[in-house]
Design a protein around this motif. Structure first.
Motif, PDB file in Angstrom:
ATOM      1  N   TYR A 271       0.896  -1.169   0.000  1.00 43.97           N
ATOM      2  CA  TYR A 271       0.000   0.000   0.000  1.00 43.97           C
ATOM      3  C   TYR A 271       0.929   1.211   0.000  1.00 43.97           C
ATOM      4  O   TYR A 271       1.607   1.472   0.989  1.00 43.97           O
ATOM      5  N   HIS A 342       2.079   7.297   5.544  1.00 44.27           N
ATOM      6  CA  HIS A 342       2.644   5.980   5.848  1.00 44.27           C
ATOM      7  C   HIS A 342       2.292   5.001   4.736  1.00 44.27           C
ATOM      8  O   HIS A 342       1.467   5.315   3.877  1.00 44.27           O
ATOM      9  N   ALA A 343       2.886   3.831   4.803  1.00 45.79           N
ATOM     10  CA  ALA A 343       2.691   2.863   3.720  1.00 45.79           C
ATOM     11  C   ALA A 343       2.823   1.448   4.251  1.00 45.79           C
ATOM     12  O   ALA A 343       3.437   1.223   5.297  1.00 45.79           O
ATOM     13  N   GLY A 344       2.250   0.502   3.518  1.00 45.88           N
ATOM     14  CA  GLY A 344       2.505  -0.915   3.767  1.00 45.88           C
ATOM     15  C   GLY A 344       3.553  -1.320   2.735  1.00 45.88           C
ATOM     16  O   GLY A 344       3.272  -1.345   1.542  1.00 45.88           O
TER      17      GLY A 344
HETATM   18  O1  LIG Z   1      -0.206  -2.473   5.661  1.00 44.15           O
HETATM   19  C1  LIG Z   1       0.202  -1.627   6.438  1.00 44.15           C
HETATM   20  O2  LIG Z   1       1.166  -1.840   7.171  1.00 44.15           O
HETATM   21  C2  LIG Z   1      -0.461  -0.290   6.467  1.00 44.15           C
HETATM   22  C3  LIG Z   1      -1.903  -0.351   6.066  1.00 44.15           C
HETATM   23  C4  LIG Z   1      -2.525   0.990   5.945  1.00 44.15           C
HETATM   24  O3  LIG Z   1      -1.887   1.984   6.059  1.00 44.15           O
HETATM   25  C5  LIG Z   1      -3.961   1.120   5.679  1.00 44.15           C
HETATM   26  O4  LIG Z   1      -4.638   0.100   5.471  1.00 44.15           O
HETATM   27  O5  LIG Z   1      -4.461   2.266   5.689  1.00 44.15           O
END
Ligand SMILES: O=C(O)CCC(=O)C(=O)O
Ligand SMILES: [Fe+2]
Length: 386
Positions: A271, A342-344
């Motif tokens: 993500y 932020h990000a995954g």
């Molecule tokens: O996958 C992650 O660690 C973050 C997920 C995220 O930011 C979201 O689902 O909004």
């Protein structure tokens, strides 16, 4: 590249892992890298099967579904003019199922049906974003190239949260950043409860979508590659307990939360950087307000990759079973805190499961009162992509 990764992390990628990555890249229209990963995958499959043959051990080749995918990918690559990779894929398909050659002579009538028809599909971020400093920083943080500076004020400690019971059973708190506040609560969910949650979610999992316009259509997007399901907290005591524990830990009122979002990322799933707050007030009910805080329950660990990364804060949190990552998306003044992008990170090996809780701003007046002065200016510069 696959073997480089393997030598750094001392674990090898299977041909299936490489194939999965190639497919994800294909979906993202990154054809140059698609080619590299698919070829690596086919080379590994070839080696794997000839090794099994020389050892005279029966080898489990690709199953029918995988062969269908390989065949469909070969066809698309052929249409795009990448004849070499298409040929390599087709050779492997025929190696394991020679009868398919008959279908190929029959044209479309004989080929495998497409898995899923894509109706609305958004591309990745624009090319300029992928070339930005911000994106480079995101990739760095995901690779673990973080530089902890002046973090002496951060602590790992027991916390009593906001409930007397926690004097007896304090929470294990690890601070990642004080401003904006980002912290991990360790061991918040047992493996048994995690299995229950995942079991409840599985039958409802669908490809994740994004919704860039209020009231607009939800669309699949290459910057969010995962599956997710929404579960009502009241439908199971485990979920009611999750909200209770969050309230005890953070002091926030959990009356106004969206449903629990359980998400799963496979190899290549990710993500890209985003904010959790909504930028447009039409996106959230006025009576609930914006998403003041996010809590991510980690419902699995990930062998490689898959951290939750905050590029502006130089933080990458590795999923650890049962932990909860918590942060505030808004300043005390309830202005958007742009530093919380932020990000995954992409999953390189394994599979990542999380449960997202989004807590809304209304009713938090006493739990998180505002300061005398508005405190939002520090984050404004992070709104602009550099
Ligand atoms: O996958 C992650 O660690 C973050 C997920 C995220 O930011 C979201 O689902 O909004
Ligand atoms: Fe998020």
């Amino acid at each position: 590249m696959a073997s480089n990764t393997a030598s750094i992390f001392s674990s090898d990628m299977s041909w299936q892992d490489c194939f999965e990555l190639g497919q994800q890249l294909f979906e993202m229209e990154d054809y140059n890298n698609t080619k590299v990963w698919l070829r690596e995958s086919m080379e590994r499959l070839r080696r794997h099967s000839s090794h099994a043959h020389s050892q005279q051990t029966p080898t489990s080749g690709p199953d029918t579904l995988t062969l269908n995918k390989m065949e469909a990918t070969a066809k698309s690559l052929f249409q795009l003019g990448d004849f070499d990779t298409a040929f390599e894929l087709s050779q492997r398909v025929l190696q394991f199922d020679p009868k398919r050659i008959r279908n190929w002579h029959l044209g479309d009538k004989g080929t495998a049906p497409p898995e899923d028809i894509d109706d609305g599909y958004l591309p990745k971020h624009t090319d300029s974003y992928n070339l930005s400093e911000e994106f480079a920083q995101y990739e760095k943080v995901c690779r673990g190239e973080v530089h902890p500076i002046a973090r002496q004020e951060l602590r790992c400690r027991y916390s009593r949260g906001s409930h007397p019971y926690r004097y007896l059973a304090p929470l294990k708190l690890e601070e990642h950043s004080l401003d904006p506040y980002v912290a991990t609560y360790h061991d918040m969910l047992s493996p048994r409860k995690i299995s229950q949650l995942r079991e409840m979610a599985v039958p409802r999992m669908r490809r994740s979508t994004v919704n860039p316009l209020p009231g607009g259509q939800h669309k699949k997007s290459a910057f969010r590659v995962s599956k997710n399901a929404w579960l009502a907290y009241e439908s199971h005591p485990t979920m009611v307990g999750m909200l209770r524990d969050l309230k005890e830990a953070t002091g926030l009122d959990t009356t106004y939360c969206e449903q629990l979002q359980v998400a799963n990322y496979g190899v290549g799933g990710h993500y890209e950087p985003h904010w959790d707050f909504f930028r447009d007030p039409n996106h959230y009910p006025e009576e609930e307000g914006n998403r003041i805080a996010t809590a991510i329950f980690y419902l699995s660990e990930v062998e490689q990759g898959g951290a939750t990364a905050f590029p502006f804060l130089d933080i990458a949190v590795k999923p650890q079973l049962g932990n909860v990552l918590f942060w505030y998306n808004l300043h005390r003044s309830l202005d958007k805190d742009y530093r919380t992008k932020h990000a995954g990170c992409p999953v390189l090996k394994g599979s990542k499961w999380i449960g997202n809780v989004w807590i809304h701003e209304v009713t938090q007046t006493f739990a998180r009162p505002c300061d005398v002065f508005r405190d939002h200016e520090v984050s404004l510069e992070y709104e602009i992509i550099k």
